[in-house]
Design a protein around this motif. Structure first.
Motif, mmCIF file in Angstrom:
data_model
loop_
_atom_site.group_PDB
_atom_site.id
_atom_site.type_symbol
_atom_site.label_atom_id
_atom_site.label_comp_id
_atom_site.label_asym_id
_atom_site.label_seq_id
_atom_site.Cartn_x
_atom_site.Cartn_y
_atom_site.Cartn_z
ATOM 1 N N GLY A 163 0.789 -1.225 0.000
ATOM 2 C CA GLY A 163 0.000 0.000 0.000
ATOM 3 C C GLY A 163 0.814 1.263 0.000
ATOM 4 N N SER A 188 -4.944 -3.773 0.828
ATOM 5 C CA SER A 188 -4.056 -3.830 -0.334
ATOM 6 C C SER A 188 -3.155 -5.054 -0.269
ATOM 7 N N VAL A 233 -9.455 0.719 -2.108
ATOM 8 C CA VAL A 233 -8.026 0.552 -2.407
ATOM 9 C C VAL A 233 -7.664 1.328 -3.673
#
Length: 764
Positions: A163, A188, A233
């Motif tokens: 991420g 993520s 995300v």
């Protein structure tokens, strides 16, 4: 189905002659004739190429659509113009690190110009017909380069999967990894790991499921999951379709030297990667081989077009090419159609692409990067002594950059080759027993580079001690010969003898006045002892042994040193029994070597030697009768050979006996000649073998030798042991005549002679 690695390297010499056109006379099918096989194959390749192209573009720091532009151009342009009919081209992971660095340094527009320049260089390479030269790269360097790229991709994409944002270099990504793990974005990371898990487990699923490409299934499945459980995300983002992403390149602003280096870097890496992939693809199918120069033209054209349209650099890639072959493609139409499908999808369904999370592509790239690191390559480099080159290249690619790492790896590989080639093996061996000489063994390329080691080893031989120098050189220059001769003279001045034995491909005497060069390997039998033994005094030696006995003992010593270990494997299966296929009846003459002229080894020939190579009627000689019986009844030989030779002393004695001047060799010799006297009568009677030999210019003595061979063949037919075996076909009889002066063998039949070496001219 399981997907092969994105890249493959194979030795250049494993490929059928590069650059050659397909065999003449073969009908060239049209593209449409294979459409039934190429159309479904192109759809499979498209499904594999789509997620890979997106992931490589994201990892390169380029616009996402640049990967799809490169995939479409690679399929259509390189597929149409390239020299490999089944190779599929597009953006490749091998250039990810390079492109990311170029984008960071120059910006995307200049990077596109660099891609165009690299394409022009590839075009020039193809037109100049140097496709083969592009393969002159050590495979271990290429394998290490790919492994270094794999490590760099993994370190980079781990940050995206967690991420975060990737840093500019592998070292920075490695040092920042603990912080990235601490600040992980859970959704993520789980999505990326799900992709990794699916790809790792894909090969274990049923074959019916594996018909769907693993990367496509993983990206689609996890993307669908992310829409449901993790809508927040970070995802791929762009505006417009593939046509909106088209962008013209721009020239750099005052950094021409760096740009030129970048152009060469991209051109070389893309060319090597494409050609190695093409060679690997050729091994997967039985169709036309790749024209390597044309392949460079196709790849160069594709890079020019891709760069002009704002796409990534294009190379031939093995994963899509292997998928193409496995899917049943028959022609280049499959690669072209796959590019068309990429173009159509990007234009009509671009919105679907924006649903894909970045961490999903990161998971895909982690698997691709891991596949570039092959344990088998490390084991191979360890076995072949190239682990140092592999390790240094890999570390330099990761720590420095791709170009510097490859250059350092190639330089180190070249130094290793020079070290191995220019450093011959030179060793001194103390005597194994009393009365034996010192041994100095020299093997390899003998040049002035080896003089320090040569002098050190030679001077380790004690003064006054006899020595044998075994020279097994494939290259020998004047300086090396001069140093060896100087030591030989110096050592002989101490009262010792020095014997020089040559076993290599280069003649020692040639290095005195000629330009050194490598010669063809000489597969040659042992020369007569007189060619390598030192001159012996006529009187007895101090230990009472006569010179001939000493010659035999020296010969045995040489056999033990040079040949015993090589002969041992050949005779291990013969320890308990023999199984020869031929009884070879030859004259006792020392110049005739049956194993030599028949290229036979231990256990091949059962040999019977006597004066005049004769056989006899039943009961006339127990030695001959017992040998014939043992050969036919006990050993079941397939053939019997009667071999005579030129300038035969026995035939001279037969002629002298008929003319009343027979040599006074005793009653036994005179009785023995009775076996050959009928041959002289046949000669006088105009035997057809005699007429044939006379027509080819053989002397009267040699004519008699050939007639004698034919007469002995007739005796075999009348003998109670060999006659029935010959009549039934159990055994065949052959006559041979060995011409000593030409070292050629002539076939003798009851009716004439035949030259077994067509290149030999008729005697004058």
């Amino acid at each position: 189905m399981p997907q092969p690695n994105e890249h493959a390297t194979v030795p250049a010499d494993s490929h059928s002659p590069p650059g050659m056109n397909p065999g003449k006379g073969a009908a060239k099918p049209s593209i449409l004739s294979n459409l039934g096989a190429d159309l479904p194959a192109s759809l499979v390749v498209f499904l594999v190429a789509l997620p890979l192209s997106l992931g490589i573009a994201a990892a390169s720091g380029a616009p996402v659509m640049a990967g799809l532009i490169a995939a479409a151009v690679g399929g259509i342009v390189a597929g149409s113009l390239g020299g490999s009919p089944l190779q599929v081209s597009g953006p490749a992971a091998g250039l990810t690190v390079v492109v990311a660095g170029l984008v960071d340094e120059f910006g995307w527009a200049v990077t596109c110009a660099i891609t165009v320049g690299a394409g022009v260089v590839q075009l020039l390479m193809g037109v100049s017909r140097i496709g083969r030269a592009a393969l002159a790269v050590s495979p271990v360097v290429v394998k290490a380069m790919l492994a270094g790229i794999g490590i760099t991709i993994i370190l980079q994409q781990l940050h995206v999967l967690l991420g975060g944002q990737a840093a500019g270099s592998a070292v920075d990504n490695l040092t920042a990894l603990p912080a990235a793990i601490t600040n992980v974005e859970l959704h993520s990371a789980l999505l990326g790991l799900a992709v990794v898990a699916i790809l790792m487990a894909w090969k274990f699923l049923p074959a019916s499921v594996r018909k769907i490409p693993g990367p496509l299934a993983a990206v689609v499945a996890v993307t669908a999951l992310s829409v449901a459980v993790a809508p927040g995300v970070e995802r791929i983002s762009f505006s417009g379709s593939i046509f909106d992403a088209v962008a013209l390149p721009s020239l750099p602003d005052g950094t021409w030297r760096a740009v030129a280096m970048a152009v060469i870097t991209v051109a070389l890496i893309a060319s090597i990667e494409s050609l190695l992939s093409a060679v690997a693809v050729d091994k997967m199918h039985g169709g036309s081989r790749t024209n390597l120069n044309r392949e460079l033209v196709g790849q160069g054209s594709a890079n020019v077009v891709s760069g002009m349209l704002g796409g990534l650099p294009v190379t031939g890639v093995i994963v899509r090419s292997a998928t193409n072959v496995e899917a049943g493609a028959k022609s280049r139409a499959s690669a072209i159609l796959h590019g068309v499908w990429v173009l159509v999808f990007s234009a009509l369904f671009a919105g679907l692409i924006q649903l894909i999370p970045l961490s999903v592509l990161a998971g895909l790239l982690l698997v691709i990067g891991a596949k570039l690191i092959k344990v088998a390559d490390i084991r191979t480099s360890l076995r072949t002594g190239e682990l140092l080159v592999y390790s240094v290249t890999l570390v330099c690619v990761v720590v420095l950059n791709l170009l510097e790492g490859v250059i350092i790896g190639l330089a180190l590989a070249a130094l290793c080759v020079l070290w191995r080639v220019l450093r011959p093996q030179i060793h001194a061996h103390a005597p194994a027993g009393s009365g034996l000489p010192w041994r100095v063994t020299i093997a390899g390329s003998c040049s002035f580079f080896a003089l320090p080691r040569l002098n050190r080893v030679l001077h380790s031989v004690p003064e006054g001690q006899d020595a044998v120098v075994e020279l097994n050189a494939d290259y020998l220059d004047h300086a090396f010969r001069e140093a060896l001769v100087a030591w030989q003279k110096q050592h002989r001045n101490t009262g010792a003898s020095v014997i020089l034995e040559e076993h290599g491909t280069t003649a020692f005497t040639d290095a005195e006045d000629n330009t050194p060069h490598r010669q063809d390997p000489r597969e040659f039998p042992l020369p007569p002892r007189t060619s390598w033994l030192p001159a012996e005094p006529a009187q007895a030696n101090d230990d009472g042994g006569q010179p001939p006995l000493r010659s035999i003992l020296l010969g045995i010593d040489k056999y033990h040193r040079r040949h015993a270990d090589k002969v041992r494997p050949l005779v291990q299966d013969l320890t308990e029994s023999q199984n020869p296929d031929t009884l070879f009846v030859a004259c006792v003459d020392s110049r005739v070597n049956p194993n030599l002229i028949t290229s036979s080894g231990p256990g091949d020939l059962l040999t019977l030697r006597n004066i005049g190579n004769v056989v006899c009627s039943d009961g006339r000689d127990a030695s001959i009768d017992s040998t014939l019986s043992f050969a036919v009844k006990a050993l079941s030989v397939d053939s019997i050979v009667i071999c005579g030779h030129s300038n035969c002393g026995a035939m001279k004695a037969v002629i002298a006996d008929a003319e009343g001047s027979a040599p006074a060799l005793g009653t036994g010799f005179d009785t023995w000649l009775e076996h050959a006297r009928p041959s002289y009568s046949a000669l006088l009677g105009g035997h057809p073998v005699a007429r044939a030999a006379e027509a080819e210019g053989y002397s009267r003595l040699d004519q008699l030798s050939m007639v004698n061979i034919a007469m002995q063949l007739r005796k075999l037919e009348d003998h109670p042991v060999t006659g029935p075996a010959l009549a039934s076909g159990q055994v065949q009889a052959t006559g041979l005549f060995y011409d000593i002066c030409t070292a050629r063998v002539v076939l003798v039949t009851p009716e004439g002679i035949e030259q077994l070496d067509p290149g030999m001219a008729v005697r004058s």
